[in-house]
Design a protein around this motif. Structure first.
Motif, PDB file in Angstrom:
ATOM      1  N   ILE A 153      23.067  13.291  -8.152  1.00  0.00           N
ATOM      2  CA  ILE A 153      22.186  13.927  -7.161  1.00  0.00           C
ATOM      3  C   ILE A 153      22.481  13.385  -5.772  1.00  0.00           C
ATOM      4  CG2 ILE A 153      19.784  14.104  -6.375  1.00  0.00           C
ATOM      5  CD1 ILE A 153      18.976  14.168  -9.357  1.00  0.00           C
ATOM      6  N   LEU A 154      22.646  12.085  -5.659  1.00  0.00           N
ATOM      7  CA  LEU A 154      22.933  11.479  -4.359  1.00  0.00           C
ATOM      8  C   LEU A 154      24.333  11.858  -3.876  1.00  0.00           C
ATOM      9  CD1 LEU A 154      21.280   8.026  -5.071  1.00  0.00           C
ATOM     10  CD2 LEU A 154      20.456   9.755  -3.467  1.00  0.00           C
ATOM     11  N   ARG A 155      25.281  11.922  -4.782  1.00  0.00           N
ATOM     12  CA  ARG A 155      26.647  12.336  -4.419  1.00  0.00           C
ATOM     13  C   ARG A 155      26.640  13.766  -3.875  1.00  0.00           C
ATOM     14  NH1 ARG A 155      28.593  11.050  -8.866  1.00  0.00           N
ATOM     15  NH2 ARG A 155      29.211   8.938  -8.285  1.00  0.00           N
ATOM     16  N   ALA A 184      17.445  13.478   2.957  1.00  0.00           N
ATOM     17  CA  ALA A 184      18.865  13.520   2.630  1.00  0.00           C
ATOM     18  C   ALA A 184      19.645  14.192   3.744  1.00  0.00           C
ATOM     19  CB  ALA A 184      19.096  14.267   1.321  1.00  0.00           C
ATOM     20  N   ALA A 185      18.970  15.011   4.530  1.00  0.00           N
ATOM     21  CA  ALA A 185      19.540  15.726   5.671  1.00  0.00           C
ATOM     22  C   ALA A 185      18.367  16.368   6.393  1.00  0.00           C
ATOM     23  CB  ALA A 185      20.543  16.791   5.212  1.00  0.00           C
ATOM     24  N   PRO A 186      18.531  16.817   7.621  1.00  0.00           N
ATOM     25  CA  PRO A 186      17.446  17.566   8.258  1.00  0.00           C
ATOM     26  C   PRO A 186      17.054  18.762   7.393  1.00  0.00           C
ATOM     27  CG  PRO A 186      19.096  16.967   9.883  1.00  0.00           C
ATOM     28  CD  PRO A 186      19.672  16.601   8.541  1.00  0.00           C
ATOM     29  N   GLY A 187      15.770  18.856   7.082  1.00  0.00           N
ATOM     30  CA  GLY A 187      15.276  19.954   6.261  1.00  0.00           C
ATOM     31  C   GLY A 187      15.369  19.738   4.772  1.00  0.00           C
ATOM     32  N   VAL A 188      15.902  18.585   4.317  1.00  0.00           N
ATOM     33  CA  VAL A 188      16.074  18.312   2.885  1.00  0.00           C
ATOM     34  C   VAL A 188      15.511  16.927   2.570  1.00  0.00           C
ATOM     35  CG1 VAL A 188      17.691  18.120   0.961  1.00  0.00           C
ATOM     36  CG2 VAL A 188      18.179  19.699   2.851  1.00  0.00           C
ATOM     37  N   VAL A 189      14.603  16.851   1.592  1.00  0.00           N
ATOM     38  CA  VAL A 189      14.030  15.560   1.205  1.00  0.00           C
ATOM     39  C   VAL A 189      14.243  15.322  -0.286  1.00  0.00           C
ATOM     40  CG1 VAL A 189      12.288  15.496   3.023  1.00  0.00           C
ATOM     41  CG2 VAL A 189      11.723  16.547   0.824  1.00  0.00           C
ATOM     42  N   LEU A 190      14.374  14.063  -0.638  1.00  0.00           N
ATOM     43  CA  LEU A 190      14.419  13.614  -2.027  1.00  0.00           C
ATOM     44  C   LEU A 190      13.067  13.008  -2.370  1.00  0.00           C
ATOM     45  CD1 LEU A 190      17.916  11.922  -1.858  1.00  0.00           C
ATOM     46  CD2 LEU A 190      17.391  14.069  -3.021  1.00  0.00           C
ATOM     47  N   GLU A 232      13.258  21.635   1.966  1.00  0.00           N
ATOM     48  CA  GLU A 232      13.752  21.758   0.600  1.00  0.00           C
ATOM     49  C   GLU A 232      13.503  20.433  -0.113  1.00  0.00           C
ATOM     50  OE1 GLU A 232      17.907  22.512  -1.903  1.00  0.00           O
ATOM     51  OE2 GLU A 232      17.945  22.425   0.293  1.00  0.00           O
ATOM     52  N   VAL A 233      12.881  20.483  -1.283  1.00  0.00           N
ATOM     53  CA  VAL A 233      12.512  19.274  -2.023  1.00  0.00           C
ATOM     54  C   VAL A 233      13.408  19.143  -3.257  1.00  0.00           C
ATOM     55  CG1 VAL A 233      10.673  18.031  -3.219  1.00  0.00           C
ATOM     56  CG2 VAL A 233      10.134  19.460  -1.219  1.00  0.00           C
ATOM     57  N   ILE A 234      14.103  18.014  -3.341  1.00  0.00           N
ATOM     58  CA  ILE A 234      14.959  17.695  -4.489  1.00  0.00           C
ATOM     59  C   ILE A 234      14.315  16.532  -5.232  1.00  0.00           C
ATOM     60  CG2 ILE A 234      17.264  17.074  -5.257  1.00  0.00           C
ATOM     61  CD1 ILE A 234      17.128  19.720  -3.690  1.00  0.00           C
ATOM     62  N   GLU A 235      14.033  16.720  -6.500  1.00  0.00           N
ATOM     63  CA  GLU A 235      13.403  15.654  -7.282  1.00  0.00           C
ATOM     64  C   GLU A 235      14.455  14.645  -7.747  1.00  0.00           C
ATOM     65  OE1 GLU A 235      11.044  17.324 -10.397  1.00  0.00           O
ATOM     66  OE2 GLU A 235       9.650  18.296  -9.000  1.00  0.00           O
ATOM     67  N   LEU A 236      14.101  13.367  -7.647  1.00  0.00           N
ATOM     68  CA  LEU A 236      14.976  12.269  -8.078  1.00  0.00           C
ATOM     69  C   LEU A 236      14.231  11.488  -9.164  1.00  0.00           C
ATOM     70  CD1 LEU A 236      17.722  10.966  -7.532  1.00  0.00           C
ATOM     71  CD2 LEU A 236      16.645   9.565  -5.774  1.00  0.00           C
ATOM     72  N   PRO A 237      14.446  11.826 -10.433  1.00  0.00           N
ATOM     73  CA  PRO A 237      13.641  11.246 -11.517  1.00  0.00           C
ATOM     74  C   PRO A 237      13.966   9.774 -11.771  1.00  0.00           C
ATOM     75  CG  PRO A 237      14.687  13.322 -12.184  1.00  0.00           C
ATOM     76  CD  PRO A 237      15.345  12.882 -10.917  1.00  0.00           C
ATOM     77  N   GLN A 238      12.941   9.038 -12.164  1.00  0.00           N
ATOM     78  CA  GLN A 238      13.089   7.637 -12.545  1.00  0.00           C
ATOM     79  C   GLN A 238      13.729   7.533 -13.935  1.00  0.00           C
ATOM     80  OE1 GLN A 238       9.363   5.543 -12.274  1.00  0.00           O
ATOM     81  NE2 GLN A 238       8.999   6.154 -10.145  1.00  0.00           N
ATOM     82  N   ASP A 266       0.835  -1.208   0.000  1.00  0.00           N
ATOM     83  CA  ASP A 266       0.000   0.000   0.000  1.00  0.00           C
ATOM     84  C   ASP A 266       0.864   1.251   0.000  1.00  0.00           C
ATOM     85  OD1 ASP A 266      -2.861  -1.048   0.170  1.00  0.00           O
ATOM     86  OD2 ASP A 266      -1.927  -2.084   1.858  1.00  0.00           O
ATOM     87  N   ALA A 267       1.940   1.206  -0.784  1.00  0.00           N
ATOM     88  CA  ALA A 267       2.786   2.371  -1.080  1.00  0.00           C
ATOM     89  C   ALA A 267       3.576   2.854   0.123  1.00  0.00           C
ATOM     90  CB  ALA A 267       1.955   3.509  -1.670  1.00  0.00           C
ATOM     91  N   HIS A 268       4.593   2.104   0.488  1.00  0.00           N
ATOM     92  CA  HIS A 268       5.502   2.539   1.550  1.00  0.00           C
ATOM     93  C   HIS A 268       6.177   3.856   1.183  1.00  0.00           C
ATOM     94  CE1 HIS A 268       6.275  -1.571   3.701  1.00  0.00           C
ATOM     95  NE2 HIS A 268       5.148  -1.002   4.082  1.00  0.00           N
ATOM     96  N   VAL A 269       6.480   4.631   2.212  1.00  0.00           N
ATOM     97  CA  VAL A 269       7.103   5.934   1.991  1.00  0.00           C
ATOM     98  C   VAL A 269       8.535   5.801   1.463  1.00  0.00           C
ATOM     99  CG1 VAL A 269       8.138   6.330   4.275  1.00  0.00           C
ATOM    100  CG2 VAL A 269       7.190   8.267   2.997  1.00  0.00           C
ATOM    101  N   ASP A 270       9.200   4.658   1.712  1.00  0.00           N
ATOM    102  CA  ASP A 270      10.592   4.542   1.274  1.00  0.00           C
ATOM    103  C   ASP A 270      10.735   4.313  -0.223  1.00  0.00           C
ATOM    104  OD1 ASP A 270       9.912   1.837   1.108  1.00  0.00           O
ATOM    105  OD2 ASP A 270      11.638   1.131   2.250  1.00  0.00           O
ATOM    106  N   CYS A 271       9.624   4.302  -0.951  1.00  0.00           N
ATOM    107  CA  CYS A 271       9.660   4.352  -2.413  1.00  0.00           C
ATOM    108  C   CYS A 271       9.097   5.670  -2.926  1.00  0.00           C
ATOM    109  CB  CYS A 271       8.877   3.185  -3.015  1.00  0.00           C
ATOM    110  SG  CYS A 271       9.868   1.693  -3.264  1.00  0.00           S
ATOM    111  N   LEU A 272       8.917   6.638  -2.028  1.00  0.00           N
ATOM    112  CA  LEU A 272       8.314   7.913  -2.400  1.00  0.00           C
ATOM    113  C   LEU A 272       9.150   9.112  -1.964  1.00  0.00           C
ATOM    114  CD1 LEU A 272       5.860   9.486  -3.554  1.00  0.00           C
ATOM    115  CD2 LEU A 272       4.851   9.331  -1.244  1.00  0.00           C
ATOM    116  N   VAL A 273       9.441   9.228  -0.673  1.00  0.00           N
ATOM    117  CA  VAL A 273      10.150  10.386  -0.126  1.00  0.00           C
ATOM    118  C   VAL A 273      11.188   9.911   0.878  1.00  0.00           C
ATOM    119  CG1 VAL A 273       9.961  12.616   1.030  1.00  0.00           C
ATOM    120  CG2 VAL A 273       8.038  11.760  -0.302  1.00  0.00           C
TER     121      VAL A 273
END
Length: 383
Positions: free
Chosen positions: A345-347, A253-259, A295-301, A243-250
């Motif tokens: 992006i991850l680097r 990367a650091a406090p205040g920063v999400v991928l 801060e939102v950083i997009e990680l494209p498929q 049912d869509a775990h968050v670890d495949c969505l958001v």
């Protein structure tokens, strides 16, 4: 009520529908043994902290896929992927892999001497969901047992995995924290500073927590994990076994920063792309436990026409990476441009770590990824 395939995540590679296999399963009640510690009744538990994945690890736990009933003819290839992942992680930190006693010797040969194989009955490889969620509690390591139920009894064969959390904690002499909430480790993402990310679809769910409201579940999560702020995303119901775990969505990367996972540009709109768009809207207005905007950083498929993996359940998302000591492990899907972009992006956001790309097409064909297959035990607590 719908039935589900053994796949943990179904991502549509085109506008085609998803074939579903009928699977049943007996209900599994939460453990209720005397040594279990129950959290106090109100708010976040003082002195308790759910650490971020980028903090120090003592070890990584993994599990050996055991059953042809789950994987059928894919089992040898999936085991090859798990062995390769275990060897790669063991180059950076200790790895403990659980395998059924009769399969332990073969697992040890496949993984090599650098991986510690422990004979313990398991059903499948998804250690993120079946191993307890570890927290620091006033300087003591403890494990929260979220009563694994085969993703709400969608997977028939899960009795050994239901007992794995309690068995691990007993064998490693780690105190167990009980909770009435039924969930899986992949349901949760944290910044280590009191913020928790969760999809509503995977936890506020009648298969797992019948009759419990979101507010009730949030209160229990705060008690069990010591978090003070929960950010909820809608997620996707009844389209995959998790049912869509968050670890495949958001992911943080650091406090205040999400991928944030993003579909390949131009891909047909579906429930998963709408879920990512909804998550982006939530994140735009959200603040973390310390009141910071995110801060939102997009990680494209990758391009679905250029990847090497196949299957209706294939997860072609880079967001399911795993952060280990001095390294980060990310899928390599075969779209060279997208693979390189994701690695950069991850680097950029995990400086000082080796970025280790791994081909995991067989694991991904089962609906999961590197993060789903690993579970970190905290090491030295953060200062």
């Amino acid at each position: 009520m719908s039935d589900f395939s053994p796949s943990r995540r179904t991502v549509l590679r085109s506008a085609a529908g998803v074939g579903l296999l009928a699977l049943g399963g007996a209900a599994c009640a939460p453990f209720d043994d005397e040594p279990t510690e129950q959290p106090p009744p109100q708010g976040a538990t003082p002195g308790r902290r759910f650490g971020a994945e980028w903090e120090s690890h003592a070890r990584t736990f993994m599990a050996w896929p055991a059953s042809t009933g789950i994987w059928d003819s894919q089992l040898p290839d999936v085991r090859q992927d798990i062995a390769g992942l275990a060897r790669a992680v063991a180059g950076y930190e200790p790895v403990v892999l659980f395998a059924r006693p009769e399969q332990a010797e073969a697992a040890q040969r496949a993984c090599g001497s650098q991986v510690e194989v422990v004979p313990l009955a398991v059903d499948d490889l998804w250690a993120r969901d079946t191993v307890p969620v570890f927290v620091e509690d006033s300087g003591t390591l403890k494990g929260v047992d979220f009563n694994f139920s085969g993703w709400g009894n969608k997977q028939k064969e899960h009795g050994n995995d239901t007992r794995l959390a309690a068995a691990l904690l007993e064998s490693h002499r780690i105190p167990r924290i009980g909770t009435p909430v039924v969930a899986e480790g992949g349901s949760f993402e944290t910044d280590g500073q009191g913020t928790l990310l969760v999809t509503e679809s995977s936890v506020v769910n009648e298969r797992r927590n019948p009759g419990r409201s979101r507010d009730e579940i949030e209160g229990e999560l705060k008690k069990a994990l010591g978090v003070t702020k929960v950010i909820w995303f809608a997620g996707v119901r009844d389209q995959d076994i998790t049912d869509a775990h968050v670890d495949c969505l958001v992911r943080f990367a650091a406090p205040g920063v999400v991928l944030l996972d993003q579909p390949f540009p131009g891909a047909p709109e579906d429930v998963w792309s709408r879920s990512a768009a909804q998550a982006k809207e939530v994140l735009r207005d959200a603040t973390d436990a310390n009141g910071r905007p995110l801060e939102v950083i997009e990680l494209p498929q990758p391009d679905p026409d250029r990847i090497t993996g196949r299957g209706d359940a294939f997860v072609s998302s880079y967001i399911n990476f795993y952060v280990a000591n001095k390294a980060l492990f990310v899928p390599r899907f075969g779209d060279g441009d997208a693979d390189a972009r994701a690695q950069q992006i991850l680097r950029d956001h995990f400086p000082g770590r080796d970025i280790v790309p791994l081909k995991i097409d067989n694991i991904a064909s089962g609906g999961g990824g590197i993060h789903c297959s690993t579970h970190d035990q905290p090491g030295t607590p953060a200062s």
